[in-house]
Design a protein around this motif. Structure first.
Motif, mmCIF file in Angstrom:
data_model
loop_
_atom_site.group_PDB
_atom_site.id
_atom_site.type_symbol
_atom_site.label_atom_id
_atom_site.label_comp_id
_atom_site.label_asym_id
_atom_site.label_seq_id
_atom_site.Cartn_x
_atom_site.Cartn_y
_atom_site.Cartn_z
ATOM 1 N N ALA A 191 0.853 -1.184 0.000
ATOM 2 C CA ALA A 191 0.000 0.000 0.000
ATOM 3 C C ALA A 191 0.884 1.228 0.000
ATOM 4 C CB ALA A 191 -0.907 0.006 1.226
ATOM 5 N N LEU A 192 0.546 2.179 -0.858
ATOM 6 C CA LEU A 192 1.220 3.463 -0.870
ATOM 7 C C LEU A 192 0.361 4.435 -0.077
ATOM 8 C CD1 LEU A 192 3.598 5.182 -1.890
ATOM 9 C CD2 LEU A 192 2.113 5.855 -3.803
ATOM 10 N N CYS A 193 0.941 4.983 0.972
ATOM 11 C CA CYS A 193 0.260 5.938 1.842
ATOM 12 C C CYS A 193 0.838 7.318 1.531
ATOM 13 C CB CYS A 193 0.495 5.601 3.315
ATOM 14 S SG CYS A 193 0.080 3.905 3.745
ATOM 15 N N THR A 194 -0.005 8.229 1.056
ATOM 16 C CA THR A 194 0.462 9.536 0.610
ATOM 17 C C THR A 194 -0.313 10.640 1.317
ATOM 18 O OG1 THR A 194 0.885 8.590 -1.583
ATOM 19 C CG2 THR A 194 0.852 10.987 -1.421
ATOM 20 N N VAL A 195 0.408 11.578 1.896
ATOM 21 C CA VAL A 195 -0.240 12.749 2.481
ATOM 22 C C VAL A 195 -0.786 13.570 1.315
ATOM 23 C CG1 VAL A 195 0.066 14.859 3.830
ATOM 24 C CG2 VAL A 195 1.302 12.771 4.480
ATOM 25 N N VAL A 196 -2.108 13.745 1.282
ATOM 26 C CA VAL A 196 -2.731 14.462 0.164
ATOM 27 C C VAL A 196 -3.260 15.833 0.556
ATOM 28 C CG1 VAL A 196 -3.280 12.410 -1.192
ATOM 29 C CG2 VAL A 196 -4.932 13.243 0.500
ATOM 30 N N ARG A 197 -3.398 16.075 1.865
ATOM 31 C CA ARG A 197 -3.897 17.390 2.296
ATOM 32 C C ARG A 197 -3.456 17.625 3.726
ATOM 33 N NH1 ARG A 197 -9.680 17.010 2.297
ATOM 34 N NH2 ARG A 197 -9.408 16.713 0.098
ATOM 35 N N THR A 198 -3.063 18.862 4.001
ATOM 36 C CA THR A 198 -2.752 19.252 5.377
ATOM 37 C C THR A 198 -3.413 20.588 5.663
ATOM 38 O OG1 THR A 198 -0.714 20.439 4.804
ATOM 39 C CG2 THR A 198 -0.499 18.090 5.322
ATOM 40 N N HIS A 199 -3.632 20.820 6.928
ATOM 41 C CA HIS A 199 -4.161 22.106 7.377
ATOM 42 C C HIS A 199 -3.545 22.375 8.740
ATOM 43 C CE1 HIS A 199 -6.806 25.101 9.085
ATOM 44 N NE2 HIS A 199 -7.295 25.322 7.883
ATOM 45 N N GLY A 200 -3.004 23.536 8.910
ATOM 46 C CA GLY A 200 -2.384 23.870 10.180
ATOM 47 C C GLY A 200 -1.014 23.232 10.313
ATOM 48 N N SER A 201 -0.595 23.027 11.532
ATOM 49 C CA SER A 201 0.726 22.488 11.821
ATOM 50 C C SER A 201 0.706 20.955 11.750
ATOM 51 C CB SER A 201 1.167 22.936 13.217
ATOM 52 O OG SER A 201 2.433 22.421 13.529
ATOM 53 N N THR A 202 1.527 20.394 10.847
ATOM 54 C CA THR A 202 1.612 18.943 10.666
ATOM 55 C C THR A 202 3.078 18.532 10.520
ATOM 56 O OG1 THR A 202 1.385 19.125 8.259
ATOM 57 C CG2 THR A 202 -0.652 18.812 9.521
ATOM 58 N N PRO A 203 3.402 17.276 10.816
ATOM 59 C CA PRO A 203 4.797 16.844 10.735
ATOM 60 C C PRO A 203 5.309 16.659 9.306
ATOM 61 C CG PRO A 203 3.417 15.011 11.383
ATOM 62 C CD PRO A 203 2.542 16.231 11.367
ATOM 63 N N GLN A 204 4.431 16.572 8.335
ATOM 64 C CA GLN A 204 4.825 16.426 6.939
ATOM 65 C C GLN A 204 3.926 17.291 6.074
ATOM 66 O OE1 GLN A 204 7.245 15.062 5.343
ATOM 67 N NE2 GLN A 204 8.148 13.604 6.766
ATOM 68 N N ASP A 216 4.317 -2.925 3.052
ATOM 69 C CA ASP A 216 3.995 -4.190 2.395
ATOM 70 C C ASP A 216 3.249 -5.107 3.356
ATOM 71 O OD1 ASP A 216 5.868 -5.669 3.924
ATOM 72 O OD2 ASP A 216 7.374 -5.658 2.338
ATOM 73 N N ALA A 217 2.788 -6.228 2.834
ATOM 74 C CA ALA A 217 1.949 -7.156 3.597
ATOM 75 C C ALA A 217 2.669 -7.752 4.797
ATOM 76 C CB ALA A 217 1.423 -8.264 2.689
ATOM 77 N N GLU A 218 3.991 -7.678 4.807
ATOM 78 C CA GLU A 218 4.775 -8.198 5.932
ATOM 79 C C GLU A 218 5.050 -7.130 6.985
ATOM 80 O OE1 GLU A 218 8.207 -9.844 4.036
ATOM 81 O OE2 GLU A 218 7.017 -11.316 2.932
ATOM 82 N N GLY A 219 4.547 -5.923 6.750
ATOM 83 C CA GLY A 219 4.733 -4.830 7.705
ATOM 84 C C GLY A 219 5.997 -4.023 7.500
ATOM 85 N N GLN A 220 6.753 -4.316 6.436
ATOM 86 C CA GLN A 220 7.962 -3.551 6.125
ATOM 87 C C GLN A 220 7.553 -2.193 5.561
ATOM 88 O OE1 GLN A 220 11.128 -4.728 6.812
ATOM 89 N NE2 GLN A 220 9.977 -6.369 7.766
ATOM 90 N N THR A 221 8.271 -1.146 5.944
ATOM 91 C CA THR A 221 7.951 0.192 5.461
ATOM 92 C C THR A 221 9.171 0.845 4.830
ATOM 93 O OG1 THR A 221 8.476 1.289 7.558
ATOM 94 C CG2 THR A 221 6.188 0.551 7.240
ATOM 95 N N GLU A 222 8.878 1.806 3.989
ATOM 96 C CA GLU A 222 9.900 2.639 3.367
ATOM 97 C C GLU A 222 9.284 4.024 3.215
ATOM 98 O OE1 GLU A 222 12.367 2.725 -0.840
ATOM 99 O OE2 GLU A 222 11.609 0.804 -0.081
ATOM 100 N N GLY A 223 10.019 5.057 3.558
ATOM 101 C CA GLY A 223 9.504 6.414 3.503
ATOM 102 C C GLY A 223 8.891 6.800 4.837
ATOM 103 N N THR A 224 8.215 7.958 4.859
ATOM 104 C CA THR A 224 7.586 8.419 6.092
ATOM 105 C C THR A 224 6.421 9.369 5.797
ATOM 106 O OG1 THR A 224 7.965 9.438 8.267
ATOM 107 C CG2 THR A 224 9.161 10.391 6.405
ATOM 108 N N VAL A 225 5.439 9.336 6.671
ATOM 109 C CA VAL A 225 4.344 10.297 6.617
ATOM 110 C C VAL A 225 4.289 11.121 7.902
ATOM 111 C CG1 VAL A 225 2.911 9.078 4.930
ATOM 112 C CG2 VAL A 225 2.671 8.552 7.367
#
Length: 148
Positions: free
Chosen positions: A22-35, A44-53
């Motif tokens: 699954a690709l998780c993408t920040v598509v909208r922010t409002h106010g103070s956010t970390p990204q 991925d299905a095994e819980g491995q991640t790459e990148g950050t939101v």
């Protein structure tokens, strides 16, 4: 923010190996956010991640919810209010709102826009990737624009 080219190559590699992700993408922010909008995390299905939101409890919750969408082979829009209302122990107190589109990829053809984006980025062209998710009975489409 992680390198989009590397993230897309990892995504295509997983899909080609028939590893759902699954690709998780920040598509909208409002106010103070970390990204900011455009930040991405690949899960991925095994819980491995790459990148950050955003890291911390926010990212853990994004992964938890995205894993549920991935298991059900669906996509969705996740909304987070970054105050004490979500009940996390370390309670993000940025005060903003963050929307994350989660696109589940389970088959090769769903990765085609990312394959095209890899080529465009390598040619030093702007890549535009549609992100389609279901939310409250509607299909929403966002456009992820990646500059080379």
């Amino acid at each position: 923010m992680s390198d989009p080219l590397q993230l897309f190559e990892s995504l295509v590699k997983r899909v080609d190996a028939r590893t759902p992700c699954a690709l998780c993408t920040v598509v909208r922010t409002h106010g103070s956010t970390p990204q900011t909008a455009g930040a991405m995390l690949l899960l991925d299905a095994e819980g491995q991640t790459e990148g950050t939101v955003g890291g911390g409890s926010l990212e853990a919750e994004v992964c938890r919810r995205a894993m549920g969408l991935l298991r059900s082979r669906s996509s969705g829009l996740l909304t987070f209010l970054l105050d004490h209302s979500d009940g996390w122990d370390d309670g993000p107190i940025c005060g903003g709102r963050l929307d994350v589109a989660v696109v589940s990829l389970n088959e090769g053809s769903r990765a085609d826009p990312f394959r095209e984006a890899i080529g465009r980025i390598r040619r030093q062209e702007t890549a535009r990737i549609p992100l389609r998710v279901c939310h409250e009975g509607k299909v929403l489409e966002y456009r992820l624009n990646v500059e080379p």
